[in-house]
Scaffold this active site. Structure first.
Site, PDB file in Angstrom:
ATOM      1  N   TRP A 102     -13.031  14.865  -0.852  1.00 23.26           N
ATOM      2  CA  TRP A 102     -12.827  13.414  -0.895  1.00 23.26           C
ATOM      3  C   TRP A 102     -13.949  12.732  -1.667  1.00 23.26           C
ATOM      4  CZ3 TRP A 102      -8.131  12.628   0.436  1.00 23.26           C
ATOM      5  CH2 TRP A 102      -7.549  13.283   1.525  1.00 23.26           C
ATOM      6  N   TYR A 155       0.524  20.565   8.975  1.00 19.84           N
ATOM      7  CA  TYR A 155      -0.293  21.283   7.983  1.00 19.84           C
ATOM      8  C   TYR A 155      -0.073  22.787   8.067  1.00 19.84           C
ATOM      9  CZ  TYR A 155      -3.066  17.021   7.693  1.00 19.84           C
ATOM     10  OH  TYR A 155      -3.481  15.740   7.515  1.00 19.84           O
ATOM     11  N   VAL A 180     -12.386  13.760   6.683  1.00 16.05           N
ATOM     12  CA  VAL A 180     -12.262  12.390   7.179  1.00 16.05           C
ATOM     13  C   VAL A 180     -11.286  12.440   8.345  1.00 16.05           C
ATOM     14  CG1 VAL A 180     -12.807  11.100   5.094  1.00 16.05           C
ATOM     15  CG2 VAL A 180     -10.497  11.988   5.374  1.00 16.05           C
ATOM     16  N   CYS A 234      -4.209  10.398   4.972  1.00 11.15           N
ATOM     17  CA  CYS A 234      -4.463  11.312   6.089  1.00 11.15           C
ATOM     18  C   CYS A 234      -3.926  10.737   7.403  1.00 11.15           C
ATOM     19  CB  CYS A 234      -5.972  11.543   6.189  1.00 11.15           C
ATOM     20  SG  CYS A 234      -6.451  12.468   7.648  1.00 11.15           S
ATOM     21  N   GLU A 286     -13.802  13.299  14.685  1.00 11.17           N
ATOM     22  CA  GLU A 286     -12.556  13.783  15.299  1.00 11.17           C
ATOM     23  C   GLU A 286     -11.731  12.568  15.726  1.00 11.17           C
ATOM     24  OE1 GLU A 286     -10.816  16.602  15.778  1.00 11.17           O
ATOM     25  OE2 GLU A 286      -9.449  15.337  16.908  1.00 11.17           O
ATOM     26  N   SER A 287     -10.588  12.395  15.065  1.00 12.05           N
ATOM     27  CA  SER A 287      -9.794  11.186  15.294  1.00 12.05           C
ATOM     28  C   SER A 287      -9.393  11.000  16.751  1.00 12.05           C
ATOM     29  CB  SER A 287      -8.546  11.206  14.409  1.00 12.05           C
ATOM     30  OG  SER A 287      -7.734  12.318  14.736  1.00 12.05           O
TER      31      SER A 287
HETATM   32  N1  LIG Z   1      -9.278  17.217  13.658  1.00 15.62           N
HETATM   33  C1  LIG Z   1      -9.573  16.313  12.654  1.00 15.62           C
HETATM   34  C2  LIG Z   1      -8.806  16.697  11.420  1.00 15.62           C
HETATM   35  C3  LIG Z   1      -9.191  15.874  10.231  1.00 15.62           C
HETATM   36  C4  LIG Z   1      -8.709  16.514   8.929  1.00 15.62           C
HETATM   37  O1  LIG Z   1      -8.240  17.650   8.916  1.00 15.62           O
HETATM   38  N2  LIG Z   1      -8.804  15.756   7.844  1.00 15.62           N
HETATM   39  C5  LIG Z   1      -8.402  16.302   6.551  1.00 15.62           C
HETATM   40  C6  LIG Z   1      -7.574  15.273   5.798  1.00 15.62           C
HETATM   41  S1  LIG Z   1      -5.983  15.019   6.464  1.00 15.62           S
HETATM   42  C7  LIG Z   1      -9.626  16.521   5.689  1.00 15.62           C
HETATM   43  O2  LIG Z   1     -10.438  15.624   5.533  1.00 15.62           O
HETATM   44  N3  LIG Z   1      -9.769  17.706   5.103  1.00 15.62           N
HETATM   45  C8  LIG Z   1     -10.868  18.004   4.233  1.00 15.62           C
HETATM   46  C9  LIG Z   1     -10.746  19.365   3.577  1.00 15.62           C
HETATM   47  O3  LIG Z   1      -9.795  20.100   3.861  1.00 15.62           O
HETATM   48  O4  LIG Z   1     -11.617  19.683   2.758  1.00 15.62           O
HETATM   49  C10 LIG Z   1      -9.242  14.911  13.154  1.00 15.62           C
HETATM   50  O5  LIG Z   1      -8.207  14.732  13.805  1.00 15.62           O
HETATM   51  O6  LIG Z   1     -10.007  14.003  12.909  1.00 15.62           O
END
Ligand SMILES: N[C@@H](CCC(=O)N[C@@H](CS)C(=O)NCC(=O)O)C(=O)O
Length: 245
Positions: free
Chosen positions: A86, A188, A126, A49, A141-142
């Site tokens: 995850w 994405y 995550v 990620c 939130e990263s």
């Molecule tokens: N805005 C969030 C986006 C985090 C995000 O989209 N993470 C994805 C992985 S790249 C995720 O865990 N997705 C879980 C899912 O779609 O169920 C950040 O920047 O922390």
């Protein structure tokens, strides 16, 4: 609310991610609810990620990986009894790099969201910054997590003097962040688009933004000036995950 990115698609087939919901901030003030302290917080990440890789880059750059430990999940979503998402391996040798959860013995990231909020109905994403003391999610939130890592843990950091969001460059960093977020970080929008129209729109924006960055970086070493900033970390970690993901 969406239970996974796969459901975050509008009627016209465009990917439209929902905002992160845990937005508390760790503070250097020792009387704060979430006070900075070595060993109190744990970061859960996926190597695949790009958002998580921002956080990992900050841990390394600031010299904080002895202050905030991290665990990474298996690299590909798996189905559990009630969701697809995850998960942690059951044993340390099941998947190179991934480890069983050392803090709560959780089987999936979703369990953290269920501990932190009985009402949470969004996607269990995550990164997760977990507070071991209050047993809750501080922030998922990263872009917020990296701001905390930049300033709030300096007392314990090996590189406290490194400021990746310095006051004199903030306007320029914010501007580049917006361009890079809309065009590149959110690649994405190409991957999850379910119709040709939204895909074409996203992919055009992506290559325009890549060209703009290419042009800037052909003239100067970093995106905002000749010093590395948050904008560079945010672009770089997306680019190195670009092909694989
Ligand atoms: N805005 C969030 C986006 C985090 C995000 O989209 N993470 C994805 C992985 S790249 C995720 O865990 N997705 C879980 C899912 O779609 O169920 C950040 O920047 O922390």
């Amino acid at each position: 609310m969406a239970r996974s990115a796969h459901n975050e698609v509008t009627d016209s087939g465009a990917f439209d991610p929902s905002p992160s919901t845990f937005r508390s901030f760790v503070s250097r003030d020792s009387s704060a609810r979430f006070a900075a302290a070595p060993g109190r917080y744990h970061l859960y990440v996926s190597y695949s990620c790009p958002w998580d890789c921002r956080c990992l880059a900050y841990l390394k750059l600031k010299g904080l990986d002895h202050v905030i430990r991290f665990t990474w999940v298996k690299p590909v979503f798996e189905r559990t009894n009630d969701h697809m998402g995850w998960v942690f391996p059951a044993a340390g040798d099941e998947e190179p790099g991934a480890e069983p959860d050392p803090i709560n013995g959780a089987k999936s990231i979703r369990e953290f969201y269920e501990i932190a909020s009985t009402k949470y109905a969004g996607k269990p994403s995550v990164p997760v910054l977990w507070d071991k003391q209050l047993k809750t999610i501080v922030n998922n939130e990263s872009s917020g997590i990296i701001r905390m890592l930049n300033t709030e843990f300096n007392e314990f950091a090996e590189n406290p003097g490194l400021d990746l969001y310095p006051a004199h460059l903030q306007a320029s960093i914010d501007e580049i962040n917006e361009l890079v977020y809309e065009g590149i970080n959110i690649v994405y929008k190409c991957g999850f688009a379910k119709q040709q129209g939204p895909y074409d729109e996203a992919v055009t924006k992506l290559y325009e933004a890549l060209d703009k960055c290419e042009d800037t970086l052909s003239r100067q070493r970093f995106l905002c000036s000749n010093q590395i900033t948050e904008a560079d970390v945010r672009l770089f970690t997306t680019l190195i995950r670009f092909d694989e993901v």
